[in-house]
Design a protein around this motif. Structure first.
Motif, PDB file in Angstrom:
ATOM      1  N   ALA A  61       6.924  -1.268   0.803  1.00  0.00           N
ATOM      2  CA  ALA A  61       5.373  -0.810   0.800  1.00  0.00           C
ATOM      3  C   ALA A  61       4.732  -0.915   2.407  1.00  0.00           C
ATOM      4  N   SER A  62       5.470  -1.580   3.120  1.00  0.00           N
ATOM      5  CA  SER A  62       4.848  -1.824   4.540  1.00  0.00           C
ATOM      6  C   SER A  62       5.231  -0.662   5.338  1.00  0.00           C
ATOM      7  N   LEU A  63       5.954   0.453   4.879  1.00  0.00           N
ATOM      8  CA  LEU A  63       6.164   1.504   5.621  1.00  0.00           C
ATOM      9  C   LEU A  63       5.126   2.485   5.317  1.00  0.00           C
ATOM     10  N   ASP A  64       4.125   2.297   4.427  1.00  0.00           N
ATOM     11  CA  ASP A  64       3.041   3.081   4.183  1.00  0.00           C
ATOM     12  C   ASP A  64       1.777   2.346   4.665  1.00  0.00           C
ATOM     13  N   ALA A  65       1.552   2.810   5.939  1.00  0.00           N
ATOM     14  CA  ALA A  65       0.429   1.997   6.583  1.00  0.00           C
ATOM     15  C   ALA A  65      -0.682   1.788   5.822  1.00  0.00           C
ATOM     16  N   ASN A  66      -1.383   2.624   5.110  1.00  0.00           N
ATOM     17  CA  ASN A  66      -2.396   2.668   4.127  1.00  0.00           C
ATOM     18  C   ASN A  66      -2.126   1.491   2.943  1.00  0.00           C
ATOM     19  N   GLU A  67      -1.089   1.656   2.237  1.00  0.00           N
ATOM     20  CA  GLU A  67      -0.543   0.645   1.287  1.00  0.00           C
ATOM     21  C   GLU A  67      -0.769  -0.558   1.887  1.00  0.00           C
ATOM     22  N   PHE A  68       0.006  -0.782   3.212  1.00  0.00           N
ATOM     23  CA  PHE A  68      -0.127  -2.335   3.725  1.00  0.00           C
ATOM     24  C   PHE A  68      -1.431  -2.653   4.003  1.00  0.00           C
ATOM     25  N   ILE A  69      -2.311  -1.721   4.202  1.00  0.00           N
ATOM     26  CA  ILE A  69      -3.713  -2.274   4.770  1.00  0.00           C
ATOM     27  C   ILE A  69      -4.250  -2.792   3.610  1.00  0.00           C
ATOM     28  N   GLN A  70      -4.077  -1.871   2.299  1.00  0.00           N
ATOM     29  CA  GLN A  70      -4.672  -2.369   1.251  1.00  0.00           C
ATOM     30  C   GLN A  70      -4.131  -3.652   0.703  1.00  0.00           C
ATOM     31  N   ILE A  71      -3.108  -4.046   0.880  1.00  0.00           N
ATOM     32  CA  ILE A  71      -2.361  -5.457   0.517  1.00  0.00           C
ATOM     33  C   ILE A  71      -3.227  -6.410   1.253  1.00  0.00           C
ATOM     34  N   CYS A  72      -3.228  -6.130   2.570  1.00  0.00           N
ATOM     35  CA  CYS A  72      -4.050  -7.145   3.384  1.00  0.00           C
ATOM     36  C   CYS A  72      -5.409  -7.243   3.157  1.00  0.00           C
ATOM     37  N   LEU A  73      -6.180  -6.171   2.637  1.00  0.00           N
ATOM     38  CA  LEU A  73      -7.423  -6.547   2.075  1.00  0.00           C
ATOM     39  C   LEU A  73      -7.412  -7.131   0.888  1.00  0.00           C
ATOM     40  N   ASN A  74      -6.412  -7.047  -0.056  1.00  0.00           N
ATOM     41  CA  ASN A  74      -6.388  -7.761  -1.279  1.00  0.00           C
ATOM     42  C   ASN A  74      -6.137  -9.415  -0.776  1.00  0.00           C
ATOM     43  N   ALA A  75      -5.467  -9.518  -0.005  1.00  0.00           N
ATOM     44  CA  ALA A  75      -5.221 -11.023   0.500  1.00  0.00           C
ATOM     45  C   ALA A  75      -6.439 -11.699   1.291  1.00  0.00           C
ATOM     46  N   GLY A  76      -7.013 -10.874   2.093  1.00  0.00           N
ATOM     47  CA  GLY A  76      -8.048 -11.237   2.540  1.00  0.00           C
ATOM     48  C   GLY A  76      -9.227 -11.567   1.504  1.00  0.00           C
TER      49      GLY A  76
END
Ligand code: PGA
Length: 268
Positions: A231-246
């Motif tokens: 999922a880190s290869l899809d930058a938008n998906e990775f950003i969404q994961i980071c948003l969830n973590a935040g």
């Protein structure tokens, strides 16, 4: 929270431009998370340049057990550090399986990382057969202990562990939040039994983490972030994961003390 993207052996110079640009624009300080991308060695310079003005950290997926010399094909932690790297994944299950890495070598790699100012992210995890046999806790705590036993107390205190069940890596079958928490709690108990300092070691979960299910994982008491492959290869998906973590971190800050598990996140 710490969210680490592991690109594995993916990317190319052209494709990387768009992915890094998207991360640079989408990951800001306000996300309240330390995001990191671990890229293949040849792309370190490109990644350093693209992310230098951003809060996104850069890491590598492996380092040599040695600091320099006649080790053809190896890349030292010192070399990675020259490109602004602050993190190094060591002992990933793919390296354990395909490069036959064992705890002796993994601990030496972690040592090299620490010496050169990189935070080692040590991966541990059980196979499906081991889980089915009820051996998960035993396998994982043995892997953790074998690394700790080979390091000094000062080195131990620099580690991050990533629990990555092998059956969940690249399979689309993530552990549930509950399953991840059970294993993280075992690792936490082991660390706590060693010292109160080690009890604060950040513990990441990895294995088919996707944005859609990330909050279940991040909501667990002993989960301090994620190691994200595909999922880190899809930058938008990775950003969404980071948003969830935040968001999960904000919730936790309201309810508990901030220790090393969160404090180091303020580092650039
Ligand atoms: P995955 O990989 O997210 O593609 O399952 C995780 C990892 O191997 O670090």
């Amino acid at each position: 929270m710490l969210v680490v993207g592991n690109w594995k052996m993916n990317g190319n110079r052209v494709e990387n431009v768009a992915r890094l640009d998207c991360l640079a624009k989408g990951i800001t300080e306000n996300l309240n998370v330390q995001a990191v991308v671990c890229v293949p060695f040849p792309y370190l310079a490109q990644t350093e340049q693209a992310l230098q003005a951003t809060p996104v950290g850069v890491g590598v997926q492996d380092v040599s057990t040695q600091s320099k010399g006649a080790y053809t094909g190896e890349v030292s932690a010192a070399m990675a550090a020259e490109f602004g790297c602050r993190y190094a994944i060591v002992g990933h299950s793919e390296r354990r399986a395909y490069q036959f890495e064992l705890s002796d070598a993994i601990a030496l790699k972690a040592k090299q990382a620490v010496v050169h100012g990189l935070i080692p992210i040590v991966c541990v995890g059980e196979t499906l057969e081991e889980r089915a046999a009820g051996r998960t806790a035993d396998v994982v705590t043995t892997q953790v202990s074998e690394i700790l036993d080979r390091l000094t107390v000062e080195e131990q205190e620099q580690l991050v562990f990533a629990y990555e069940p092998i059956w969940a890596i690249g399979t689309g079958k993530s552990a549930s939040g509950k399953e991840a928490q059970e294993v993280h709690a075992c690792i936490r108990a082991l660390l706590r039994s060693r010292s109160s300092q080690l009890a604060n070691t950040p513990l990441l979960y990895g294995g088919s983490v996707k944005a859609a299910r990330a909050s279940d994982i991040f909501g667990q008491a002993d989960v301090d972030g994620a190691l994200v492959g595909g999922a880190s290869l899809d930058a938008n998906e990775f950003i969404q994961i980071c948003l969830n973590a935040g968001r999960a971190r904000c919730a936790r800050e309201r309810t508990g003390p901030i220790t090393r598990r969160a404090a180091w996140q303020s580092a650039p």
